[in-house]
Scaffold this active site. Structure first.
Site, PDB file in Angstrom:
ATOM      1  CB  SER A 142      16.080  20.729   1.253  1.00  0.00           C
ATOM      2  OG  SER A 142      15.190  21.439   0.409  1.00  0.00           O
ATOM      3  CE1 TYR A 156      12.141  17.518   3.389  1.00  0.00           C
ATOM      4  CE2 TYR A 156      12.125  19.691   2.375  1.00  0.00           C
ATOM      5  CZ  TYR A 156      12.586  18.390   2.399  1.00  0.00           C
ATOM      6  OH  TYR A 156      13.486  17.958   1.453  1.00  0.00           O
TER       7      TYR A 156
HETATM    8  P1  NAP Z   1      11.938   9.808  -1.904  1.00  0.00           P
HETATM    9  O1  NAP Z   1      11.963   9.427  -3.336  1.00  0.00           O
HETATM   10  O2  NAP Z   1      10.641  10.069  -1.212  1.00  0.00           O
HETATM   11  O3  NAP Z   1      12.769   8.709  -1.075  1.00  0.00           O
HETATM   12  C1  NAP Z   1      12.887   8.816   0.310  1.00  0.00           C
HETATM   13  C2  NAP Z   1      13.772   7.686   0.794  1.00  0.00           C
HETATM   14  O4  NAP Z   1      13.935   7.835   2.209  1.00  0.00           O
HETATM   15  C3  NAP Z   1      13.177   6.319   0.555  1.00  0.00           C
HETATM   16  O5  NAP Z   1      14.222   5.459   0.164  1.00  0.00           O
HETATM   17  C4  NAP Z   1      12.643   5.910   1.930  1.00  0.00           C
HETATM   18  O6  NAP Z   1      12.665   4.506   2.163  1.00  0.00           O
HETATM   19  C5  NAP Z   1      13.645   6.596   2.826  1.00  0.00           C
HETATM   20  N1  NAP Z   1      13.166   6.847   4.181  1.00  0.00           N
HETATM   21  C6  NAP Z   1      12.242   7.744   4.600  1.00  0.00           C
HETATM   22  N2  NAP Z   1      12.100   7.688   5.928  1.00  0.00           N
HETATM   23  C7  NAP Z   1      12.974   6.759   6.380  1.00  0.00           C
HETATM   24  C8  NAP Z   1      13.302   6.246   7.647  1.00  0.00           C
HETATM   25  N3  NAP Z   1      12.703   6.698   8.770  1.00  0.00           N
HETATM   26  N4  NAP Z   1      14.245   5.287   7.736  1.00  0.00           N
HETATM   27  C9  NAP Z   1      14.866   4.826   6.622  1.00  0.00           C
HETATM   28  N5  NAP Z   1      14.601   5.266   5.387  1.00  0.00           N
HETATM   29  C10 NAP Z   1      13.654   6.216   5.265  1.00  0.00           C
HETATM   30  O7  NAP Z   1      12.783  11.127  -1.650  1.00  0.00           O
HETATM   31  P2  NAP Z   1      14.014  11.812  -2.422  1.00  0.00           P
HETATM   32  O8  NAP Z   1      13.457  12.953  -3.184  1.00  0.00           O
HETATM   33  O9  NAP Z   1      14.892  10.825  -3.075  1.00  0.00           O
HETATM   34  O10 NAP Z   1      14.721  12.446  -1.138  1.00  0.00           O
HETATM   35  C11 NAP Z   1      15.986  12.053  -0.662  1.00  0.00           C
HETATM   36  C12 NAP Z   1      16.522  13.190   0.191  1.00  0.00           C
HETATM   37  O11 NAP Z   1      16.638  14.365  -0.617  1.00  0.00           O
HETATM   38  C13 NAP Z   1      15.614  13.584   1.366  1.00  0.00           C
HETATM   39  O12 NAP Z   1      16.384  13.850   2.511  1.00  0.00           O
HETATM   40  C14 NAP Z   1      14.936  14.834   0.864  1.00  0.00           C
HETATM   41  O13 NAP Z   1      14.522  15.669   1.928  1.00  0.00           O
HETATM   42  C15 NAP Z   1      16.034  15.455   0.042  1.00  0.00           C
HETATM   43  N6  NAP Z   1      15.567  16.440  -0.959  1.00  0.00           N
HETATM   44  C16 NAP Z   1      14.745  16.063  -1.976  1.00  0.00           C
HETATM   45  C17 NAP Z   1      14.319  17.039  -2.872  1.00  0.00           C
HETATM   46  C18 NAP Z   1      13.407  16.724  -4.043  1.00  0.00           C
HETATM   47  O14 NAP Z   1      12.954  17.672  -4.712  1.00  0.00           O
HETATM   48  N7  NAP Z   1      13.117  15.464  -4.321  1.00  0.00           N
HETATM   49  C19 NAP Z   1      14.723  18.373  -2.712  1.00  0.00           C
HETATM   50  C20 NAP Z   1      15.553  18.708  -1.657  1.00  0.00           C
HETATM   51  C21 NAP Z   1      15.973  17.725  -0.790  1.00  0.00           C
HETATM   52  P3  NAP Z   1      11.547   3.495   1.501  1.00  0.00           P
HETATM   53  O15 NAP Z   1      11.883   3.453   0.026  1.00  0.00           O
HETATM   54  O16 NAP Z   1      11.748   2.197   2.157  1.00  0.00           O
HETATM   55  O17 NAP Z   1      10.224   4.120   1.765  1.00  0.00           O
END
Ligand code: NAP
Length: 247
Positions: A142, A156
């Site tokens: 991120s 985080y």
């Molecule tokens: P999200 O919509 O909250 O999805 C998170 C995903 O991670 C879900 O599929 C969840 O599974 C899975 N997960 C969480 N903890 C887990 C664990 N212990 N074991 C297995 N699966 C787990 O988040 P997102 O925005 O798509 O984020 C994806 C990545 O992008 C993350 O690493 C996040 O830090 C990074 N990111 C996001 C943003 C943003 O603005 N959205 C910005 C920078 C970085 P379930 O569906 O089963 O709950």
């Protein structure tokens, strides 16, 4: 057909990556922690479009789950060519002085230790030194790792900084073994993650701080991940691709 494991692949950035990877010809192993419905629907959608996918439950913060996840992927899809360390968590926005140690342990357990454990299993399978055919690992970090997320979730941001250093170190460690290791650093992306932080509408509140004046989509992040995974990025390792609208 090359096979690819995406942690947290059932929704958000992981799901967009799974869809695009399937369109580009990968057999996709979609890991989820608890939202089985979304992961199963995505498998059906990919299969309906002529692709190959499977969904496997595992909590990547639990070592035994990681081992089982990789064994299940081996059995269902064959030798692994790529890993996307995408699963990540954040918790309610608060200042550092309000953060209890058990919160830090939960955040680091998934964002750092889980990514380490998955990369370990991937290297064991892909390293040419171990008889593997090489491969590519993409860590989903991120821009928080270089901005710090003050007042929201410094824990985080620090976990993502650890993931960045892990990316650099592992990339150099396995560079001669046919494995490339890179990271994408998304900015504000429209997913459900912001609701986990207690502010579902966060991207629209903060988009004014983005030079492009908008939030990004999961699909825009997926494009960067797929490029880093692909042979088009064959001389690229230990590097970071920011997908953040200039922020
Ligand atoms: P999200 O919509 O909250 O999805 C998170 C995903 O991670 C879900 O599929 C969840 O599974 C899975 N997960 C969480 N903890 C887990 C664990 N212990 N074991 C297995 N699966 C787990 O988040 P997102 O925005 O798509 O984020 C994806 C990545 O992008 C993350 O690493 C996040 O830090 C990074 N990111 C996001 C943003 C943003 O603005 N959205 C910005 C920078 C970085 P379930 O569906 O089963 O709950």
């Amino acid at each position: 057909m090359k096979s690819l494991l995406i942690t947290g692949g059932g929704r958000g950035i992981g799901a967009a990556t799974a869809r695009l990877a399937a369109r580009r010809g990968y057999a996709v192993c979609i890991n989820y922690r608890s939202r089985q419905g979304e992961a199963s629907n995505l498998v059906r959608e990919i299969e309906g479009a002529g692709g190959r996918a499977t969904a496997i439950q595992a909590d990547i913060s639990v070592d035994a789950d990681v081992t089982r996840l990789f064994e299940a992927c081996d059995q269902e899809l064959g030798p692994m060519a790529g890993l996307v360390n995408n699963a990540g968590v954040l918790e309610t926005q608060m200042r550092v002085e309000a953060m209890a140690t058990d919160r830090l342990q939960r955040v680091f357990a998934t964002n750092v230790f889980g990514a380490f454990a998955c990369a370990r299993e991937a290297v064991l399978r892909m390293s040419t030194k171990r008889g593997g055919a090489g491969g590519s690992i993409v860590n989903v970090s991120s821009v928080a790792s270089r901005l710090g997320s003050a007042g929201e979730y410094v824990d985080y941001a620090a976990s993502k900084a650890a993931l960045d250093t892990f990316t650099l170190g592992l990339a150099r460690e396995v560079a001669e073994e046919g494995i490339r290791v890179n990271a994408v650093r998304p900015g504000f992306i429209y997913t459900e993650m912001h609701a986990s932080g207690g502010e579902p509408g966060r991207v629209d509140r903060v988009k004014e701080f983005v030079p492009m004046k908008r939030g990004g989509t999961a699909e825009e992040v997926a494009e960067a991940i797929l490029w880093l995974l692909s042979d088009a990025a064959s001389f690229t390792t230990g590097t970071f691709l920011d997908v953040a609208g200039g922020r």
